[in-house]
Design an enzyme around this catalytic site. Structure first.
Site, PDB file in Angstrom:
ATOM      1  CB  ILE A   1      15.272  -8.710  -4.390  1.00  0.00           C
ATOM      2  CG1 ILE A   1      14.520  -7.996  -3.269  1.00  0.00           C
ATOM      3  CG2 ILE A   1      16.609  -8.033  -4.598  1.00  0.00           C
ATOM      4  CD1 ILE A   1      15.287  -7.987  -1.948  1.00  0.00           C
ATOM      5  N   GLY A   2      12.161  -9.233  -6.230  1.00  0.00           N
ATOM      6  CA  GLY A   2      10.960 -10.050  -6.202  1.00  0.00           C
ATOM      7  C   GLY A   2       9.874  -9.450  -5.332  1.00  0.00           C
TER       8      GLY A   2
ATOM      9  CG  ASN B   1       1.099  -2.568  -3.936  1.00  0.00           C
ATOM     10  OD1 ASN B   1      -0.114  -2.720  -3.721  1.00  0.00           O
ATOM     11  ND2 ASN B   1       1.698  -3.010  -5.024  1.00  0.00           N
ATOM     12  N   PRO B   2      -0.493  -2.730  -0.395  1.00  0.00           N
ATOM     13  CG  PRO B   2      -2.417  -2.002   0.673  1.00  0.00           C
ATOM     14  CD  PRO B   2      -1.444  -1.615  -0.393  1.00  0.00           C
TER      15      PRO B   2
ATOM     16  CE  LYS C   1       7.120   1.194  13.066  1.00  0.00           C
ATOM     17  NZ  LYS C   1       6.548   0.504  14.247  1.00  0.00           N
ATOM     18  N   GLY C   2       9.051  -0.843   6.411  1.00  0.00           N
ATOM     19  CA  GLY C   2       9.781  -1.906   5.698  1.00  0.00           C
ATOM     20  C   GLY C   2       9.298  -3.269   6.149  1.00  0.00           C
TER      21      GLY C   2
ATOM     22  CB  THR D   1       3.613  -6.255  -3.529  1.00  0.00           C
ATOM     23  OG1 THR D   1       3.533  -4.885  -3.152  1.00  0.00           O
ATOM     24  CG2 THR D   1       3.452  -6.389  -5.028  1.00  0.00           C
TER      25      THR D   1
ATOM     26  CD  GLU E   1      15.736  -8.529   6.049  1.00  0.00           C
ATOM     27  OE1 GLU E   1      16.682  -9.206   6.422  1.00  0.00           O
ATOM     28  OE2 GLU E   1      15.824  -7.316   5.800  1.00  0.00           O
TER      29      GLU E   1
ATOM     30  CB  ILE F   1       1.122  -1.167   3.986  1.00  0.00           C
ATOM     31  CG1 ILE F   1       1.285  -1.740   5.410  1.00  0.00           C
ATOM     32  CG2 ILE F   1       1.268  -2.266   2.924  1.00  0.00           C
ATOM     33  CD1 ILE F   1       2.635  -2.363   5.713  1.00  0.00           C
TER      34      ILE F   1
HETATM   35 MO1  MOS Z   1      18.287  -9.113   3.959  1.00  0.00          MO
HETATM   36  S1  MOS Z   1      19.039 -10.859   4.760  1.00  0.00           S
HETATM   37  O1  MOS Z   1      18.992  -7.926   4.929  1.00  0.00           O
HETATM   38  O2  MOS Z   1      18.790  -9.209   2.305  1.00  0.00           O
END
Ligand code: MOS
Length: 751
Positions: free
Chosen positions: A462-463, A644-645, A714-715, A647, A718, A642
């Site tokens: 998604i980019g 890939n620091p 952790k992801g 991206t 967002e 992390i």
């Molecule tokens: Mo995100 S708003 O959970 O694609």
């Protein structure tokens, strides 16, 4: 094994698909070639509430090249209602004559060319039986009800009301956040092509298997006959999941007997897709004179459509930010004549942390306390609601590192006390957080003797750089160079992975790939220890590693990959599934049916899982014109491993900039009489440009967390946006002494 792999991740790596993207070789859904396509164009409602009286289609049909016009009258009963983001039917498309919101799809024209379809769409005459719509909060006719919490009751503990009335220091305030739209640069396209009973869908999707399952279910098709393809996505942010449009385009393609391609306009994107709903919030914080919280209360109201109960209920996160013995939260939904909102980058936290982090700044001011020290006084390693530990929480490390880099010690606590020429200068900070999720996933990995690996899973680019994180993980696990790994994603014919939402996909993908690669390593090692002509004959297979293009042991004996792989079977292929601990055994099957299944945040029994961060902002407000500038941002995040620091830096920076945008620029304005958007185009919908964001510094605070999941990921999709709007509002207060509680903050609010 996994701990060792976690240590190998984290080297900055350029995007493996960077050249494909900048040369145009990367194919987005509407670029996919289909044979002899017809083109769709949407007709959307010009009123927000009522019914369609009649269609007059003769003028439209007379346009040369028109093939078909779909309305509720000829196709309304051919698809089951599309579920909204809350899973309940959200009737917002072609099912009936009912109009639920402005800009609702009411007809689809199909023609030989895009131009003919557009011309005919303009000639569809509609008569409406319109009713007076309710636009938003305070409009006559809205209906308010308590939300239905998905995860059990809203967080609460002790007696917040009593503690508040007895508190030594307290603040009570209302905050509000506006309607906002995603505006991904890639439009919301759908192309459908039938080959006999088999349907192929080319559509940007954050959930390949969800798009497949939802379309199959709505059209009563065998899911094995439905394939969804979305190899690259030009931004999604929560707006590109399974949606009502797909089934109608599939029906259109069946009716005209050839593929149909729909690329809605940017303006239509404002009403045919989901958006961030406006919120109102009430915060009450009570504290001791030393700044210890004794009472926390957060109540929210969110706008949704008439039929949907969709809400984001960010109190689930805000109630866990700081230690406090008395907690009370509640959320209400307000039904208006609007389209159903949906996920938009950090859906609960972006609006709700604006309320909390503004209120914390107000409390710090009331206490005469430094805002960082107020957070420190209430920091906790234990989830204040559940009483269980956080898997890890490095919030204060983020504050300390970002504060040092930012030069927070130069801040004056007294508002409006620093002036540089005609500019009032202010500093502000706020907390960022995001729940850490992981979902089920499956993947296939193969390895050839010449050291080339192929990875396949129905993941989502998604980019964010997903192809690269997947390639890095497989390369490190198999001891190869990143460029020797080919990654296939974005196709529901590949093994399933959960929706790219809730920032789970990096953790979900990397874990299942590690598992498949471990299976390959094990097969190579087993064959080596059994072979008389291997230097590892008789050794313990579990000690053998794939490193630097060879098989090796702890004593640094090596054997070439070619020999080792050839011995084990020339082309090794492993398929793996991963169901994270705590999810049911049915998780993979549920996911293939399109159900969102993931675990994290406060939903875990053993520990609460969040990533944390801290934003720092310098704001300059012109003393005469009230023009607002943000010369610099410093943000620090601690989000476990992390991958890939390189991206990640972009992802955090993009989040921080979007947070700035949400603070100062973005609002989709409503005409309250007609419940229609006024600025439904990218020219009038304000976003920052380079000149608005001269400097963003990102600090990645190292954090090791082997409790959150085995690779400690952790992801980060967002968290970057969360809290930035409050950091800006807090800096504006510091610069001017004006507390702005309604976003966006624009010059006129500072006059
Ligand atoms: Mo995100 S708003 O959970 O694609």
């Amino acid at each position: 094994m996994q701990d060792k792999l976690a240590n190998l991740l984290g080297r900055p790596t350029p995007r493996v698909d960077g050249i494909a993207k900048v040369t145009g070789a990367a194919r987005f859904a509407s670029d996919e070639p289909v044979a002899n396509p017809a083109y769709g164009y949407l007709v959307t409602s010009a009123v927000a509430r009522g019914r369609i009286g009649s269609f007059e289609l003769e003028r439209a049909r007379a346009v040369p090249g028109v093939l078909d016009i779909l309305t509720y009258q000829n196709v309304g009963d051919q698809a089951k209602p599309a579920p909204g983001p809350d899973g309940k039917p959200s009737t917002t498309s072609l099912e009936s004559d009912r109009i639920w919101h402005d800009g609702q799809i009411i007809a689809i024209v199909v023609a030989e060319t895009y131009e003919a379809a557009r011309e005919a769409a303009a000639k569809v005459d509609v008569s409406y039986v319109s009713e007076s719509p309710s636009a938003t909060f305070d409009s006559p006719g809205v209906e308010t009800e308590p939300h239905k919490p998905e995860k059990g009751p809203d967080p609460s503990k002790g007696d917040a009301a009593a503690a508040f009335s007895g508190a030594e220091v307290k603040i009570e305030a209302h905050y509000s956040t506006p309607t906002q739209h995603h505006n991904p640069i890639e439009l919301f396209s759908t192309t459908c092509a039938w080959d006999g009973a088999k349907l192929t869908i080319y559509e940007p999707s954050q959930f390949m298997w969800g798009t497949k399952a939802s379309t199959a279910s709505r059209l009563n098709l065998d899911p094995d006959n439905v394939r969804a393809i979305s190899r690259y996505i030009g931004g999604a942010f929560g707006s590109k999941g399974p949606n009502p449009r797909t089934a109608w385009i599939a029906i259109a393609a069946r009716r005209v007997g050839r593929p149909v391609k729909l690329v809605p306009t940017r303006d239509q994107g404002f009403t045919i897709a989901t958006y961030r709903a406006e919120t109102r919030q009430q915060l009450k914080l009570g504290a001791t004179r030393e700044g210890k919280l004794v009472s926390f209360s957060h109540e929210g109201w969110e706008v949704t459509s008439r039929p949907s109960g969709y809400n984001v209920a960010g109190v689930e996160s805000t109630a866990r930010m700081y230690q406090c013995p008395n907690i009370s939260t509640a959320v209400h939904v307000v039904h208006a004549d609007r389209s159903t909102p949906g996920y938009m980058r950090a859906p609960p936290e972006t609006p709700y942390m604006f309320g909390l982090e503004s209120a914390m700044d107000e409390l710090a001011h009331e206490l005469g306390m430094d805002p960082i020290e107020l957070r420190r006084a209430n920091d906790t390693q234990v989830d204040p609601v559940e009483g269980i530990p956080f898997t890890s929480r490095s919030l204060m490390q983020c504050y300390d590192q970002a504060a040092a880099r930012f030069g927070w010690n130069k801040r004056s606590a007294r508002p409006a006390s620093i002036r540089d020429g005609d500019w009032l200068v202010g500093y502000g900070c706020a907390t960022a957080c995001y729940p850490t999720n992981i979902g089920p996933a499956a993947a296939r990995v193969s390895l050839t003797p010449d050291g080339k690996a192929v990875v396949g899973l129905a993941g989502h680019e998604i980019g964010t750089g997903a192809y690269t994180t997947v390639a890095i993980t497989a390369a490190r696990a198999l001891g190869l160079a990143v460029e020797d790994v080919t990654v296939h994603m974005g196709d529901s014919d590949l093994p399933p992975i959960m929706i790219a939402g809730g920032s789970n996909n990096a953790a979900s993908a990397c874990h299942v790939i590690a598992k498949a690669c471990e299976e390959i390593r094990r097969r190579i090692a087993d064959a080596a220890v059994k072979s008389g002509d291997s230097p590892f004959h008789g050794a313990d297979a579990s000690t053998l590693a794939l490193e630097n293009g060879a098989l090796s042991d702890p004593a640094h004996r090596t054997e070439s990959l070619r020999t080792a792989v050839a011995r084990a079977g020339h082309r090794l292929e492993a398929y793996a599934e991963n169901v994270p601990a705590g999810l049911p055994d049915t998780a993979i099957a549920d996911m293939t049916k399109g159900k969102p299944v993931m675990l994290g945040g406060a939903g875990r029994k053993d520990a609460t899982a969040f990533a944390f961060g801290a934003h720092f902002v310098e704001v300059r407000v012109h003393a005469l014109t009230r023009e607002i500038r943000v010369p610099r941002i410093v943000s620090a995040f601690a989000a476990g491993t992390i991958v890939n620091p390189k991206t990640a830096q972009s992802q955090f920076m993009g989040g921080a900039i979007w947070g700035l945008s949400s603070a100062l620029h973005e609002e989709t304005e409503l005409d309250l009489e007609t419940a229609r958007y006024v600025n439904r185009n990218l020219a009038d919908y304000l976003i920052p440009v380079n000149a608005d964001v001269p400097s963003v510094e990102i600090i990645m605070v190292p954090e090791h967390d082997d409790r959150v999941n085995p690779l400690g990921i952790k992801g980060i999709g967002e968290i970057g946006i969360v809290g930035m709007n409050a950091a800006v509002a807090n800096a504006v207060f510091n610069a001017t002494g004006k507390r702005i509680r309604t976003l966006p903050i624009r010059a006129e609010k500072l006059l």
